[in-house]
Design an enzyme around this catalytic site. Sequence first.
Site, PDB file in Angstrom:
ATOM      1  CE  LYS A 104      -2.490   0.838   3.791  1.00  0.00           C
ATOM      2  NZ  LYS A 104      -2.582   2.200   4.385  1.00  0.00           N
ATOM      3  N   GLY A 141      -4.612   9.126   5.521  1.00  0.00           N
ATOM      4  CA  GLY A 141      -3.690  10.178   5.901  1.00  0.00           C
ATOM      5  C   GLY A 141      -2.541  10.314   4.925  1.00  0.00           C
ATOM      6  NE  ARG A 163      -4.260   9.626  10.835  1.00  0.00           N
ATOM      7  CZ  ARG A 163      -3.720   8.725  10.025  1.00  0.00           C
ATOM      8  NH1 ARG A 163      -4.478   8.134   9.102  1.00  0.00           N
ATOM      9  NH2 ARG A 163      -2.457   8.394  10.129  1.00  0.00           N
ATOM     10  CB  SER A 223       6.160  11.405  10.232  1.00  0.00           C
ATOM     11  OG  SER A 223       5.109  11.436   9.273  1.00  0.00           O
ATOM     12  CG  ASP A 238       1.473   1.024   9.412  1.00  0.00           C
ATOM     13  OD1 ASP A 238       0.997   1.922  10.137  1.00  0.00           O
ATOM     14  OD2 ASP A 238       1.856   1.229   8.245  1.00  0.00           O
ATOM     15  NE  ARG A 275      -4.209   1.807  13.962  1.00  0.00           N
ATOM     16  CZ  ARG A 275      -3.546   1.806  12.814  1.00  0.00           C
ATOM     17  NH1 ARG A 275      -2.224   1.750  12.815  1.00  0.00           N
ATOM     18  NH2 ARG A 275      -4.206   1.859  11.668  1.00  0.00           N
ATOM     19  NE  ARG A 328      -1.841  -0.619   9.297  1.00  0.00           N
ATOM     20  CZ  ARG A 328      -1.568  -1.196   8.132  1.00  0.00           C
ATOM     21  NH1 ARG A 328      -1.690  -2.506   8.005  1.00  0.00           N
ATOM     22  NH2 ARG A 328      -1.175  -0.480   7.095  1.00  0.00           N
TER      23      ARG A 328
END
Length: 433
Positions: A23, A95, A123, A166, A314, A345, A388
């Site tokens: 992805k 995002g 976000r 990031s 992730d 999360r 996820r």
Amino acid sequence: MATVRVGPPPGGLAATLGVPGDKSIAHRALLLGAVAEGATTVTGFPGGGDVLSSLGAMRALGVCIQQAGDAVRIEGAGARLGSDGRVAIDCGNSGTTMRLTAGLVAAGPGTVVLDGDASLRRRPMERVAAPLRAMGAAVETTDGHAPVTVRGAALRAIDWTLPVPSAQLKSALLLAGLSARGTTRVCEPLASRDHTERLLGHLGVRLRRTAGSIEVRGGQRPIGAAVPLPGDVSSAAFLVVAALVVPGSELRLPGVGVNPTRTGALAILRRMGAPIEVVDTHDVAGEPRAELRVRTARLRGTTVTPAEVPGAIDELPILCVAAALAEGETTITGAGELRLKESDRIAALEQLRLLGVAVGATADGLVIRGTGGRRLRGGRVESHGDHRIAMAFGVAGLAADGGVEIADAGAAEVSFPGFFRRLAELGAAVEGL
């Protein structure tokens, strides 16, 4: 798929199967192909909701894109990308689409408004808006969030140190740097995934990479090329843990990307006792890929340090499921970014308590005391619209008495189309498809 229940299979999971194309690379191939000279052909395109958001974004900017099965052809617009007018782009839940597109259009001729769903609107977007403003673009956020409005301008290069590791922010600045006057330098405190740098090189852009920094000289234009995608290692991680926790399992996953900036989860699982083999490693289009082989094993708890988090960010939800079934305690620290993903999360993973697992949340991580291999207790959890989280609890259901019911399980389609059908094909008891 409003709700899906996943229960233990009657036997082990044994198969050779592929996983969706990567992805992260797919997003980048679409955006770089859009500003390239000539055509870029992407094969192995995963087709999940996130990458379709990037595909739609490039079409909204006037790029001609043709899709046939898992092949996508992008006719590069070169310097002609965008419109003198106002373009509204729906980034969905992605995002990556929002942040990278902001960098791509920062030197464009018009105004681009980037918006998304309720989750994406929560976000943080100032972290990408601030450096783009420093380069000369006019960028407005909505109280630091989407919608984000970008008015293109003549950009000047900057020297920018990322406040957090990031890859999205780094990539946005490199994309903007392609159109800036001078050389843009991005420094990162910890190494994040480097797919953008590798793909830029594959498309003929010269970069200078040193320990902790990347430089790109403005005025370069990518040249279209073939981009065959490896299997997504983040998607593969869910199947790897499934094989580890279901007795009698043995899976082979060929053609999975094993970029060193993405294999942190595999290293952590090996430390926990997972017998993961990586065979037939070879490079294609600048990205290494290999076959992963994994079989059932007893796992033990471990400590995941802040330095390890960027390489496994992730996969942390599925690592928490592995930890829930391991012997001893697993501690994760330095993972505050998990609170800023598609859901919080850390809070979502506290639902492991509903399955009989001792879990303690901290501001930037979790402490999980595993069951020592004993099955979890059955129960119902919420995905919170997070792909996820939905998949992680789906794997937990494989090792839970009575199974696990996941609300809004369709969120998994964002990154792994057909994930729950794949579990059913492997023999899991799946209801609600």
